[in-house]
Design a protein around this motif. Structure first.
Motif, PDB file in Angstrom:
ATOM      1  N   TYR A 111       7.134  -3.714   0.151  1.00 38.72           N
ATOM      2  CA  TYR A 111       6.054  -4.474  -0.482  1.00 38.72           C
ATOM      3  C   TYR A 111       6.033  -4.301  -1.998  1.00 38.72           C
ATOM      4  O   TYR A 111       5.711  -5.241  -2.718  1.00 38.72           O
TER       5      TYR A 111
ATOM      6  N   ASP B 105      -7.001   1.274   2.159  1.00 35.48           N
ATOM      7  CA  ASP B 105      -7.578  -0.032   1.831  1.00 35.48           C
ATOM      8  C   ASP B 105      -7.268  -0.426   0.398  1.00 35.48           C
ATOM      9  O   ASP B 105      -6.973  -1.592   0.118  1.00 35.48           O
TER      10      ASP B 105
ATOM     11  N   ALA C 135      -3.600  -1.495   0.163  1.00 31.05           N
ATOM     12  CA  ALA C 135      -3.453  -2.832   0.752  1.00 31.05           C
ATOM     13  C   ALA C 135      -4.020  -3.897  -0.181  1.00 31.05           C
ATOM     14  O   ALA C 135      -3.413  -4.965  -0.350  1.00 31.05           O
ATOM     15  N   ASP C 136      -5.160  -3.620  -0.797  1.00 33.03           N
ATOM     16  CA  ASP C 136      -5.754  -4.591  -1.728  1.00 33.03           C
ATOM     17  C   ASP C 136      -4.829  -4.858  -2.918  1.00 33.03           C
ATOM     18  O   ASP C 136      -4.619  -6.008  -3.303  1.00 33.03           O
TER      19      ASP C 136
ATOM     20  N   LYS D  13      -1.984  -6.845  -1.829  1.00 34.93           N
ATOM     21  CA  LYS D  13      -2.423  -8.109  -1.216  1.00 34.93           C
ATOM     22  C   LYS D  13      -1.863  -8.266   0.202  1.00 34.93           C
ATOM     23  O   LYS D  13      -1.303  -9.308   0.574  1.00 34.93           O
ATOM     24  N   ILE D  14      -2.024  -7.179   0.973  1.00 40.65           N
ATOM     25  CA  ILE D  14      -1.599  -7.159   2.370  1.00 40.65           C
ATOM     26  C   ILE D  14      -2.720  -6.524   3.186  1.00 40.65           C
ATOM     27  O   ILE D  14      -3.738  -6.097   2.632  1.00 40.65           O
ATOM     28  N   GLU D  15      -2.531  -6.456   4.482  1.00 43.25           N
ATOM     29  CA  GLU D  15      -3.455  -5.747   5.361  1.00 43.25           C
ATOM     30  C   GLU D  15      -2.931  -4.328   5.564  1.00 43.25           C
ATOM     31  O   GLU D  15      -1.716  -4.091   5.512  1.00 43.25           O
ATOM     32  N   VAL D  16      -3.819  -3.384   5.840  1.00 43.58           N
ATOM     33  CA  VAL D  16      -3.404  -1.993   6.058  1.00 43.58           C
ATOM     34  C   VAL D  16      -2.370  -1.921   7.176  1.00 43.58           C
ATOM     35  O   VAL D  16      -1.375  -1.190   7.074  1.00 43.58           O
ATOM     36  N   VAL D  17      -2.555  -2.705   8.224  1.00 49.12           N
ATOM     37  CA  VAL D  17      -1.624  -2.666   9.356  1.00 49.12           C
ATOM     38  C   VAL D  17      -0.199  -3.020   8.938  1.00 49.12           C
ATOM     39  O   VAL D  17       0.764  -2.535   9.528  1.00 49.12           O
ATOM     40  N   ASP D  18      -0.046  -3.829   7.888  1.00 45.44           N
ATOM     41  CA  ASP D  18       1.289  -4.190   7.403  1.00 45.44           C
ATOM     42  C   ASP D  18       2.074  -2.974   6.932  1.00 45.44           C
ATOM     43  O   ASP D  18       3.306  -2.973   6.990  1.00 45.44           O
TER      44      ASP D  18
END
Length: 134
Positions: free
Chosen positions: A17, A55, A58-59, A62-67
């Motif tokens: 990422y 969090d 992820a912010d 610009k992804i979700e934590v699960v990613d």
């Protein structure tokens, strides 16, 4: 393939990422207001971030934590099995076709060859993008 360690998956995804966002680990550290050495420890797999930072990471990305914890290798294996079952070539061996329609003799053979060479140049630039700093 044996199941992979969560730390290994996280580390690989974080690098992925960061590269995707054209960021270095130092950029991430600055945006999170934490030390570069802390992020470096994540990148090298020596430690994991605290839960309360997930969090924010992820912010920033610009992804979700699960990613960050998704094992892409399992998805790749599943896709390979599906492609094989459908009689399709492996993605690695598959060539991409770029189609264009031209009216008559709009381009000479030399110009078409230049277009092909440019497409190869663009692909090589993508391959040559450097990895995030460690």
């Amino acid at each position: 393939m044996p199941d992979r360690d969560i730390k290994e998956i996280f580390t690989e995804n974080l690098k992925l990422y960061l590269k995707d966002k054209n960021m270095t680990f130092a950029d991430l550290a600055d945006l999170l207001h934490i030390s570069k050495s802390t992020v470096s420890m994540w990148i090298t797999g020596k430690s994991m971030p605290r839960m309360e930072l997930l969090d924010r990471i992820a912010d920033v990305l610009k992804i979700e934590v699960v990613d960050l914890y998704f094992d892409h290798t399992k998805q790749d294996e599943h896709l390979k099995r599906m492609r094989k079952a459908m009689g399709l070539p492996d993605k690695e061996s598959e060539s991409t076709t770029l189609a264009a329609h031209f009216d008559g003799t709009e381009y000479t053979e030399e110009e078409l060859e230049e277009i092909r060479q440019f497409a190869e140049f663009v692909k090589s630039k993508r391959r040559d993008k450097k990895e995030p700093e460690e």
